[in-house]
Design an enzyme around this catalytic site. Structure first.
Site, PDB file in Angstrom:
ATOM      1  N   GLY A 191      26.697 -23.056   0.324  1.00  0.00           N
ATOM      2  CA  GLY A 191      27.982 -23.335   0.937  1.00  0.00           C
ATOM      3  C   GLY A 191      27.871 -24.356   2.057  1.00  0.00           C
ATOM      4  N   LYS A 202      22.065 -20.092   7.923  1.00  0.00           N
ATOM      5  CA  LYS A 202      23.082 -21.043   8.383  1.00  0.00           C
ATOM      6  C   LYS A 202      22.392 -22.061   9.279  1.00  0.00           C
ATOM      7  CE  LYS A 202      27.327 -20.224   8.606  1.00  0.00           C
ATOM      8  NZ  LYS A 202      28.724 -19.815   8.810  1.00  0.00           N
ATOM      9  N   VAL A 243      25.007 -23.623   4.558  1.00  0.00           N
ATOM     10  CA  VAL A 243      24.525 -22.261   4.311  1.00  0.00           C
ATOM     11  C   VAL A 243      23.619 -22.289   3.082  1.00  0.00           C
ATOM     12  CG1 VAL A 243      25.131 -19.858   3.905  1.00  0.00           C
ATOM     13  CG2 VAL A 243      26.652 -21.310   5.257  1.00  0.00           C
ATOM     14  N   GLY A 246      30.275 -25.634   5.637  1.00  0.00           N
ATOM     15  CA  GLY A 246      31.444 -25.530   6.488  1.00  0.00           C
ATOM     16  C   GLY A 246      31.578 -26.761   7.360  1.00  0.00           C
ATOM     17  N   GLY A 247      32.463 -26.675   8.363  1.00  0.00           N
ATOM     18  CA  GLY A 247      32.674 -27.826   9.223  1.00  0.00           C
ATOM     19  C   GLY A 247      31.490 -28.146  10.109  1.00  0.00           C
ATOM     20  N   ASP A 270      38.364 -16.588  14.183  1.00  0.00           N
ATOM     21  CA  ASP A 270      38.510 -17.270  12.892  1.00  0.00           C
ATOM     22  C   ASP A 270      38.428 -16.274  11.740  1.00  0.00           C
ATOM     23  OD1 ASP A 270      38.956 -19.452  11.268  1.00  0.00           O
ATOM     24  OD2 ASP A 270      36.856 -20.026  11.136  1.00  0.00           O
TER      25      ASP A 270
END
Length: 537
Positions: A20, A42, A27, A22-23, A135
């Protein structure tokens, strides 16, 4: 590029694959050679890892999140830096709520309640520890092998928020579709902002849609501040009015009008789950604390039914007497404990629950509303609870599992909260038409010990037969298992719907030799077979 770390070792972790992005971080799935388990790693993206202030805050908040130990909060095993790579390692839980909603669109109400209870419990705990998530959304709600919801990314949004505040960076913190009104206004936040975001998440999971959408985040933020959300039951009429009211209360514009803390939201959801059980059965009991011997005792009698649901064995007079006796012994033993510890040692004790209740918020100095309903967590040497019956249901990938007609999970589900009795368990695969093999049911008598049920429904395919002469009849018998044989005329205009698998096919016609073959029917596919029979004059 994220591929730079594949095959490398960061700390003790071997990086295996990218799962994955993200911003702020990538990951990876990695391997812990000491624990011999997969972990999620991460890793900060280089543009942020190279910023000393951002890196410092990221590591500090990751360390804070690592101290949050709760069954519904993802476990962080390590926080570190290897060369230029800044990372932390956590539980590897490959399925999140987004994945489930892609398959199911909306969760059945029992699954929705169970997920909401788990997340609300996690938020209540984190808020008492002074940590606001900022979040909460479908991507940050993961699921373990038993179907329990686990919240990820505690502290990350806070690290970004503090970085933005100090540097003046033009960056949106959080996810606009899940913003609370105060978050959209840029106001100080407390735990009730997470309650709002969980309300958006519950709305999405209950209806398949978000309450507010738009072309840009400014428009979405305006709706969070000004517009009323649609009624969930208008989008999903099967949703109960009680759950709709809970979701809408979470989505109130003013923080004071929402649930004041995660515990009260958890209680409200659990009450609906308890009252909605068929014939008084409770299919969902929220785990508040899984440590042996830990009891949550309300100060008032208003929540007595909650305690009875959490510890049903206390309903027995003998058990009540045993618990009371244990409490008295503990009380009498306290002076001796303090004498043995000696003077001065009591001062090192951490803050009591009452002291933790008055913890101030991170920015506005107001006390967090985490203890509107005060509780005392007391650890006692309680008598061992009797072993409760346990049920495990396993089905194929993509199957929806049900107990007495109520959806409880997908593929695999386990519980030890059902009372003894008889239950109908089923597994159903999505399949076009009235596929007879896509649903498999079994009656299970739950009395003691672990009952494990494996169900193997099969999606359907189709068989189109054409013969010469056309007056032939067919017989189909499953090669494996004890399924029934099917017979009929080949001249029937429709294709034959069959559960996927292997079949022994026989064709017969007057004055013709019998034809035999084995065929393989595949899910969702049409198998065409043309046969010319050998016939006499």
């Amino acid at each position: 590029m994220p591929e730079r770390y594949l095959g490398q070792t960061l700390g003790k972790f071997r990086v295996d694959s990218l799962v994955g992005s993200g911003g702020f971080a990538w990951v990876y799935k990695a391997w812990d050679p000491e624990l011999e388990i997969p972990v999620a790693l991460k890793v900060l993206k280089p543009q942020y890892a190279g910023d000393e202030k951002f890196e410092s805050r990221f590591r500090r908040e990751a360390s804070t999140a690592a101290r949050l130990r709760h069954p519904n909060i993802v476990k962080i095993f390590a926080v570190g830096k290897e060369g230029t790579a800044v990372y932390f390692a956590m539980d590897y839980l490959p399925q999140n709520l987004t994945d489930r909603l892609e398959v199911m669109t909306a969760l059945p109400e029992p699954m929705l309640l169970r997920m909401g209870i788990d997340v609300a419990s996690a938020l209540g705990f984190a808020h008492r520890e002074g940590v606001v998530h900022r979040d909460i959304k479908v991507d940050n709600i993961l699921f373990d092998d038993h179907g329990n919801a686990v919240v990820a990314d505690f502290g990350i949004a806070r690290a970004v928020s503090n970085y933005v505040d100090q540097t003046g960076t033009n960056m949106v913190v959080g996810t606009p579709q899940y913003f609370s009104p105060e978050q959209a206004r840029g106001q100080p936040l407390d735990g009730r902002a997470d309650i709002y975001s969980l309300g958006v998440t519950l709305f999405r999971a209950a209806t398949g849609e978000l309450p507010f959408t738009g072309d840009d985040w400014y428009e979405i933020a305006r709706q969070h501040v000004e517009d009323k959300p649609p009624k969930p039951r208008a989008l999903n009429p099967t949703l109960s009015r009680e759950v709709e009211q809970i979701i809408l209360r979470c989505l109130e514009k003013e923080p004071d009008d929402r649930f004041p803390n995660g515990e009260q939201l958890c209680q409200a959801l659990a009450d609906v789950a308890h009252e909605g059980g068929r014939a008084g059965r409770t299919l969902i009991v929220p785990p508040i604390d899984t440590r042996p011997g830990t009891v949550v005792l309300p100060r008032t009698g208003a929540n007595a039914t909650w305690l009875e649901r959490r510890l049903p064995w206390l309903e027995r007079p003998a058990a009540r007497f045993g618990a009371a006796a244990a409490a008295v012994l503990l009380f009498l033993a306290l002076p001796a404990v303090f004498l043995l510890r000696g003077p001065g040692t009591a001062a090192s004790t951490s803050a009591t629950p009452a002291a933790a209740a008055t913890r101030t918020g991170p920015t506005d100095g107001k006390s967090l509303p985490a203890t509107t309903r005060e509780t005392i967590a007391t650890t006692m040497a309680l008598p061992a609870a009797p072993v409760r019956p346990s049920l495990r249901v396993v089905g194929p990938k993509g199957a929806v599992l049900k107990v007495d007609g109520q959806a409880v999970g997908t593929r695999s589900w386990h519980t030890d909260t059902l009372p003894a009795g008889s239950y109908v368990v089923s597994a159903e695969l999505p399949s076009a038409g009235a596929c007879p093999s896509a649903l498999q049911e079994r009656t299970v008598v739950l009395d003691s010990g672990v009952k494990s049920v494996r169900l193997e429904p099969r999606a359907c395919g189709w068989l189109k037969l054409t013969t010469q002469p056309p007056v032939a009849t067919y017989t189909l018998k499953p090669v494996e298992g004890s399924g029934k044989s099917l017979q009929g005329p080949v001249a029937h205009p429709d294709s034959i719907m069959l559960g996927a698998g292997s079949y022994a096919l026989s064709l017969a016609a007057p004055f013709c030799a019998q034809y035999s073959d084995t065929i393989e029917v595949r899910p969702g596919a049409v198998l065409s077979r043309r046969v010319r029979l050998i016939c006499g004059k």
